[in-house]
Enzyme design. Structure first.
Site, PDB file in Angstrom:
ATOM      1  N   PHE A  47       0.823  -1.216   0.000  1.00 60.64           N
ATOM      2  CA  PHE A  47       0.000   0.000   0.000  1.00 60.64           C
ATOM      3  C   PHE A  47       0.859   1.269   0.000  1.00 60.64           C
ATOM      4  O   PHE A  47       0.361   2.346  -0.299  1.00 60.64           O
ATOM      5  CB  PHE A  47      -0.948  -0.004   1.193  1.00 60.64           C
ATOM      6  CG  PHE A  47      -1.933  -1.138   1.137  1.00 60.64           C
ATOM      7  CD1 PHE A  47      -2.698  -1.357   0.007  1.00 60.64           C
ATOM      8  CD2 PHE A  47      -2.079  -1.990   2.215  1.00 60.64           C
ATOM      9  CE1 PHE A  47      -3.594  -2.417  -0.059  1.00 60.64           C
ATOM     10  CE2 PHE A  47      -2.974  -3.052   2.167  1.00 60.64           C
ATOM     11  CZ  PHE A  47      -3.725  -3.264   1.031  1.00 60.64           C
ATOM     12  N   HIS A 140      -0.610  -1.548   7.489  1.00 61.01           N
ATOM     13  CA  HIS A 140      -1.119  -0.408   6.718  1.00 61.01           C
ATOM     14  C   HIS A 140      -2.626  -0.626   6.533  1.00 61.01           C
ATOM     15  O   HIS A 140      -3.048  -1.494   5.767  1.00 61.01           O
ATOM     16  CB  HIS A 140      -0.392  -0.341   5.363  1.00 61.01           C
ATOM     17  CG  HIS A 140      -0.564   0.937   4.629  1.00 61.01           C
ATOM     18  ND1 HIS A 140       0.451   1.534   3.910  1.00 61.01           N
ATOM     19  CD2 HIS A 140      -1.653   1.741   4.481  1.00 61.01           C
ATOM     20  CE1 HIS A 140       0.000   2.656   3.345  1.00 61.01           C
ATOM     21  NE2 HIS A 140      -1.280   2.798   3.679  1.00 61.01           N
ATOM     22  N   LEU A 141      -3.400   0.132   7.259  1.00 58.02           N
ATOM     23  CA  LEU A 141      -4.837  -0.141   7.297  1.00 58.02           C
ATOM     24  C   LEU A 141      -5.483   0.080   5.934  1.00 58.02           C
ATOM     25  O   LEU A 141      -5.017   0.889   5.128  1.00 58.02           O
ATOM     26  CB  LEU A 141      -5.520   0.700   8.367  1.00 58.02           C
ATOM     27  CG  LEU A 141      -5.795   2.176   8.127  1.00 58.02           C
ATOM     28  CD1 LEU A 141      -7.089   2.416   7.373  1.00 58.02           C
ATOM     29  CD2 LEU A 141      -5.860   2.907   9.455  1.00 58.02           C
ATOM     30  N   HIS A 142      -6.559  -0.648   5.703  1.00 54.98           N
ATOM     31  CA  HIS A 142      -7.285  -0.531   4.444  1.00 54.98           C
ATOM     32  C   HIS A 142      -8.733  -0.936   4.666  1.00 54.98           C
ATOM     33  O   HIS A 142      -9.011  -1.908   5.359  1.00 54.98           O
ATOM     34  CB  HIS A 142      -6.642  -1.386   3.349  1.00 54.98           C
ATOM     35  CG  HIS A 142      -6.259  -2.769   3.792  1.00 54.98           C
ATOM     36  ND1 HIS A 142      -5.157  -3.024   4.600  1.00 54.98           N
ATOM     37  CD2 HIS A 142      -6.820  -3.963   3.562  1.00 54.98           C
ATOM     38  CE1 HIS A 142      -5.068  -4.322   4.826  1.00 54.98           C
ATOM     39  NE2 HIS A 142      -6.075  -4.911   4.212  1.00 54.98           N
ATOM     40  N   GLN A 143      -9.603  -0.137   4.101  1.00 54.85           N
ATOM     41  CA  GLN A 143     -11.037  -0.411   4.205  1.00 54.85           C
ATOM     42  C   GLN A 143     -11.473  -1.220   2.987  1.00 54.85           C
ATOM     43  O   GLN A 143     -11.341  -0.782   1.855  1.00 54.85           O
ATOM     44  CB  GLN A 143     -11.794   0.925   4.233  1.00 54.85           C
ATOM     45  CG  GLN A 143     -13.293   0.812   4.052  1.00 54.85           C
ATOM     46  CD  GLN A 143     -14.042   1.158   5.320  1.00 54.85           C
ATOM     47  OE1 GLN A 143     -13.910   0.488   6.346  1.00 54.85           O
ATOM     48  NE2 GLN A 143     -14.798   2.227   5.267  1.00 54.85           N
TER      49      GLN A 143
END
Ligand SMILES: [Zn+2]
Length: 184
Positions: A47, A140-143
């Protein structure tokens, strides 16, 4: 990564603009391809790397100022996309105000684009935070935004194919980028 030929597949569901994009290639994911080697931004975090690519090569559907929307390379369903902050941040609670607002805005726009492009009838939307919660790339955050259609199969309806079909994902990206609304 190049699969020889797109494979005709039988599947349940209502036909849509994605046609035979019914290929969740989860095995490659399970085997760990494209997984970062550590939790830092310089550890091959996809990301962090994706925004450096062209939209076409990175399968980026839309770019904002703080977040971007990108197709999942190993989709649960056709059109499965993710909204991610550019910043390498793991915890949703650590997003700043701008990131929080734009992540919400992009999630809404993703729904609109998917409805327009594919006639999606429902969605699974959400985040897995932390390894124990099932995050594939926890650092690494992800929606996730996963479109659903009446009669579609639940997760992993097709097994046995281990490679992505880059061309089909590119077509999907183009469709969604063309359907992306100017505002939520
Ligand atoms: Zn990152």
């Amino acid at each position: 990564m190049q699969e020889s030929e797109p494979i005709e597949q039988a599947g349940a569901g209502v036909p849509d603009n994605f046609q035979r994009l019914w290929t969740p290639h989860r095995m490659a994911y399970i085997k760990g391809e494209n997984k970062p080697v550590g939790s830092g931004p310089g550890d091959g975090c996809p990301f962090c790397e994706i925004p450096k690519l062209s939209d076409e090569d990175g399968l980026i559907v839309a770019r904002g100022t703080a977040v971007f929307a990108v197709l999942n390379l190993y989709p649960y369903n056709s059109g499965h996309l993710m909204v991610c902050p550019y910043r390498h941040v793991a915890d949703y609670a650590d997003l700043d105000e701008v990131e929080t607002a734009e992540l919400a805005d992009f999630t809404k726009r993703a729904l609109t684009a998917l409805r327009k492009a594919s006639g999606a009838q429902g969605f699974n939307v959400g985040m897995n935070l932390g390894d124990v919660a099932g995050a594939g790339i926890a650092a690494h955050l992800h929606q996730h935004v996963v479109p659903r259609w009446g009669g579609d199969t639940n997760f992993m309806p097709v097994v046995g194919h281990t490679k992505v079909l880059p061309q089909l994902l590119r077509d999907t990206r183009e469709l969604l980028a063309g359907s992306w609304p100017a505002s939520a």
